[in-house]
Design a protein around this motif. Structure first.
Motif, PDB file in Angstrom:
ATOM      1  N   GLU A 167     -71.590 -91.020 -63.780  1.00 33.29           N
ATOM      2  CA  GLU A 167     -71.136 -92.282 -63.191  1.00 33.29           C
ATOM      3  C   GLU A 167     -72.230 -92.907 -62.328  1.00 33.29           C
ATOM      4  OE1 GLU A 167     -69.659 -89.451 -63.159  1.00 33.29           O
ATOM      5  OE2 GLU A 167     -67.521 -89.603 -63.687  1.00 33.29           O
ATOM      6  N   PHE A 168     -72.949 -92.040 -61.592  1.00 28.11           N
ATOM      7  CA  PHE A 168     -74.033 -92.534 -60.737  1.00 28.11           C
ATOM      8  C   PHE A 168     -75.125 -93.201 -61.572  1.00 28.11           C
ATOM      9  CE2 PHE A 168     -78.321 -91.578 -59.151  1.00 28.11           C
ATOM     10  CZ  PHE A 168     -78.327 -92.365 -58.001  1.00 28.11           C
ATOM     11  N   GLU A 169     -75.565 -92.566 -62.628  1.00 29.26           N
ATOM     12  CA  GLU A 169     -76.636 -93.120 -63.456  1.00 29.26           C
ATOM     13  C   GLU A 169     -76.216 -94.433 -64.107  1.00 29.26           C
ATOM     14  OE1 GLU A 169     -77.725 -90.046 -66.141  1.00 29.26           O
ATOM     15  OE2 GLU A 169     -78.899 -88.924 -64.635  1.00 29.26           O
ATOM     16  N   LYS A 170     -74.952 -94.574 -64.452  1.00 28.16           N
ATOM     17  CA  LYS A 170     -74.466 -95.827 -65.028  1.00 28.16           C
ATOM     18  C   LYS A 170     -74.553 -96.959 -64.009  1.00 28.16           C
ATOM     19  CE  LYS A 170     -70.415 -97.972 -67.135  1.00 28.16           C
ATOM     20  NZ  LYS A 170     -68.998 -97.782 -67.557  1.00 28.16           N
ATOM     21  N   VAL A 171     -74.084 -96.684 -62.781  1.00 25.32           N
ATOM     22  CA  VAL A 171     -74.139 -97.701 -61.730  1.00 25.32           C
ATOM     23  C   VAL A 171     -75.586 -98.047 -61.401  1.00 25.32           C
ATOM     24  CG1 VAL A 171     -73.619 -98.194 -59.310  1.00 25.32           C
ATOM     25  CG2 VAL A 171     -71.911 -97.050 -60.751  1.00 25.32           C
ATOM     26  N   LEU A 172     -76.437 -97.036 -61.287  1.00 27.83           N
ATOM     27  CA  LEU A 172     -77.842 -97.258 -60.968  1.00 27.83           C
ATOM     28  C   LEU A 172     -78.526 -98.079 -62.061  1.00 27.83           C
ATOM     29  CD1 LEU A 172     -80.227 -96.720 -59.096  1.00 27.83           C
ATOM     30  CD2 LEU A 172     -80.639 -94.597 -60.357  1.00 27.83           C
ATOM     31  N   LYS A 173     -78.218 -97.771 -63.317  1.00 27.72           N
ATOM     32  CA  LYS A 173     -78.812 -98.513 -64.437  1.00 27.72           C
ATOM     33  C   LYS A 173     -78.390 -99.969 -64.401  1.00 27.72           C
ATOM     34  CE  LYS A 173     -79.174 -98.514 -69.483  1.00 27.72           C
ATOM     35  NZ  LYS A 173     -78.742 -97.844 -70.738  1.00 27.72           N
ATOM     36  N   ASN A 174     -77.118-100.217 -64.113  1.00 25.70           N
ATOM     37  CA  ASN A 174     -76.629-101.601 -64.032  1.00 25.70           C
ATOM     38  C   ASN A 174     -77.324-102.362 -62.908  1.00 25.70           C
ATOM     39  OD1 ASN A 174     -74.851-101.251 -66.156  1.00 25.70           O
ATOM     40  ND2 ASN A 174     -73.122-100.716 -64.831  1.00 25.70           N
ATOM     41  N   ILE A 175     -77.505-101.684 -61.784  1.00 26.75           N
ATOM     42  CA  ILE A 175     -78.157-102.344 -60.644  1.00 26.75           C
ATOM     43  C   ILE A 175     -79.614-102.648 -60.956  1.00 26.75           C
ATOM     44  CG2 ILE A 175     -78.934-102.005 -58.259  1.00 26.75           C
ATOM     45  CD1 ILE A 175     -76.351-100.480 -57.755  1.00 26.75           C
ATOM     46  N   GLU A 176     -80.324-101.680 -61.510  1.00 25.46           N
ATOM     47  CA  GLU A 176     -81.742-101.868 -61.795  1.00 25.46           C
ATOM     48  C   GLU A 176     -81.990-102.874 -62.920  1.00 25.46           C
ATOM     49  OE1 GLU A 176     -83.099 -97.942 -62.560  1.00 25.46           O
ATOM     50  OE2 GLU A 176     -83.478 -97.488 -60.435  1.00 25.46           O
TER      51      GLU A 176
END
Length: 484
Positions: A71-80
């Protein structure tokens, strides 16, 4: 034995100690503001609020060590993937490093999550009972630091330690706040809150207080009415107990005194504002008067120098485009354009030129300048103005440049406009110098550029001639002989 939590509030004294606490709290508020903006914008882009505590803290941490990696990597990818969110996350990390106390950062993150959850609950209640709300619940908003009245941040046991009657609170790395506790303070401190209200910082010492478990002595009931003059009106069902009233007049009197003092302060502020307003209005008048004198003085000098130069070089009639004198009056072209164009008194300049020229026997004619800067010097300007057909212009203006299709050359658009104003005013399709294209190119491509001070004090009639001052003197002498 029952245990409950109580709070001991200690006011922070000392200028430097106050500054350290206030600075840390303001940094935490700024972190909170940016976090709320990040969460809100993420919702706008991806349709969900990223409110998991582990994920939010992982975003600002150097490395993610939680168990929600996917879940963290998904949110981080969306932000970046979004430049604005990515930049905001970088600023959020920088602010976290500036705070330099992860425990308070964790508290702020938890508090923001609670604020959003409270918002969700309020929305549900609003949908069920909208009549109980004055307006639709709003999402948490950033707090303006300038108008911030209060804020608090709570630290756990890792943020402080107790040494006898002193409490040492860690603010940032290498920065601590020492607070004196009551003598022989016997209670265990569970947490410490840093807060400020108005301009004063405080430390809330949260401690555990033990209570004996007690049972009520009877089964009677009492009714209490709360009011203003009678703060408490108490009636008991016990037959032998009198009713009693606790007066609220002292509280009312204190509140009236407070309101009176506040009213005085507001009045003083208003008076101060009025004094400042009067002072500012006076300064505005002085500045406006200075502007008028400066503009008027320079317009006079410009008009005099122009008329003298044209008179000395043998001119009789002056044609002035009137669009700048009429079409821009009273319109809004934007703040910058208004400052640069509309507020300059072009009409005043034209009138000064007129009367100064009349003194020397010269005539000034105002000419409609429509299409003049958009039409080739070789095109039929009269037909263009009559038909308003842009295809007959045989050229195109782009900024300050005019691309002439007849000669396939590039001229200065304002110079083309001035030339065409002359053609329209004199009612001529072609002017005498058209036979010499070199002269035409010099007139339209290579003007003498003068700053205002140079125009006033350096330029002369001789320097305006093509070929230099010597040729200008001889040409001028020849013209003067012809004029007798």
């Amino acid at each position: 034995m029952l245990s409950s939590k109580r709070v001991l509030t200690i006011r922070v004294g000392g200028k430097e100690r106050k500054r350290k606490v206030r600075t840390l709290l303001l940094d935490l508020v700024h972190f909170r503001n940016m976090l709320i903006i990040l969460i809100t914008k993420y919702k706008e882009l991806y349709g969900m609020y990223p409110l998991h505590q582990s994920i939010l803290y992982g975003l600002v941490a150097k490395t993610y060590t939680g168990k929600y990696r996917q879940e963290f990597e998904k949110v981080l990818k969306n932000i970046e993937s979004n430049p604005k969110l990515g930049e905001l996350l970088k600023k959020l990390k920088t602010q976290k490093e500036r705070i330099d106390n992860p425990h308070y950062v964790q508290y702020v993150i938890r508090q923001v999550i609670r604020d959003f959850k409270s918002f969700f609950k309020a929305v549900e209640n609003f949908r069920a009972n909208p009549e109980r709300f004055k307006e639709v619940p709003r999402t948490p908003k950033p707090k303006k630091l300038k108008y911030l009245m209060n804020f608090s941040a709570e630290g756990n046991a890792n943020t402080f330690k107790q040494e006898g009657d002193k409490l040492i609170i860690k603010l940032r790395n290498g920065k601590y706040l020492k607070v004196k506790l009551p003598k022989d303070f016997p209670y265990r401190i569970s947490s410490v809150r840093l807060k400020f209200f108005g301009d004063d910082p405080y430390v809330d010492v949260v401690y555990e207080y033990s209570l004996e478990a007690k049972q009520p002595k009877g089964k009677c009931s009492a009714g209490i009415d709360i009011g203003l003059n009678e703060l408490l009106s108490v009636v008991s069902e016990h037959p032998e107990l009198k009713s009693f009233i606790v007066s609220g007049k002292e509280i009312k009197a204190f509140n009236q005194w407070f309101n009176k003092e506040m009213s005085k302060l507001r009045s003083q502020i208003d008076n101060l504002r009025n004094e400042m307003k009067k002072e500012l209005e006076l300064k505005k008048k002085i500045l406006s008067a200075h502007r008028k004198r400066w503009i008027d003085n320079n317009l006079h000098k410009i008009a005099r120098k122009l008329v003298d130069l044209l008179y000395e070089t043998g001119h009789k009639t002056i044609y002035i485009g009137k669009n700048a004198l009429e079409s821009k009056n009273g319109i809004d072209l934007g703040k910058k354009t208004n400052q640069e164009f509309v507020f300059i008194p072009f009409r005043r300049l034209a009138e000064l030129i007129k009367y100064k020229a009349q003194e020397l026997g010269m005539e000034v004619v105002e000419v409609d300048e429509s299409y003049t800067s958009k039409t080739s010097p070789f095109a039929d300007i009269f037909k263009v103005k009559e038909t308003k057909n842009g295809e007959l212009c045989q050229g195109k203006r782009e900024g300050n440049l005019f691309k002439d299709k007849v000669l396939n050359k590039v001229f200065h658009a304002d110079l083309v406009g001035a030339l065409n104003i002359l053609r329209v005013g004199a009612k001529l399709l072609r002017l005498s110098f058209y036979e010499n294209l070199k002269v035409l190119f010099i007139k339209l491509c290579n003007p003498l550029r003068l700053k205002l001070i140079d125009f006033f004090y350096k330029v002369s009639s001789e320097s305006l001639w093509i070929g230099g001052s010597r040729q200008g003197i001889s040409v001028l002498a020849g013209w003067m002989e012809k004029l007798g």
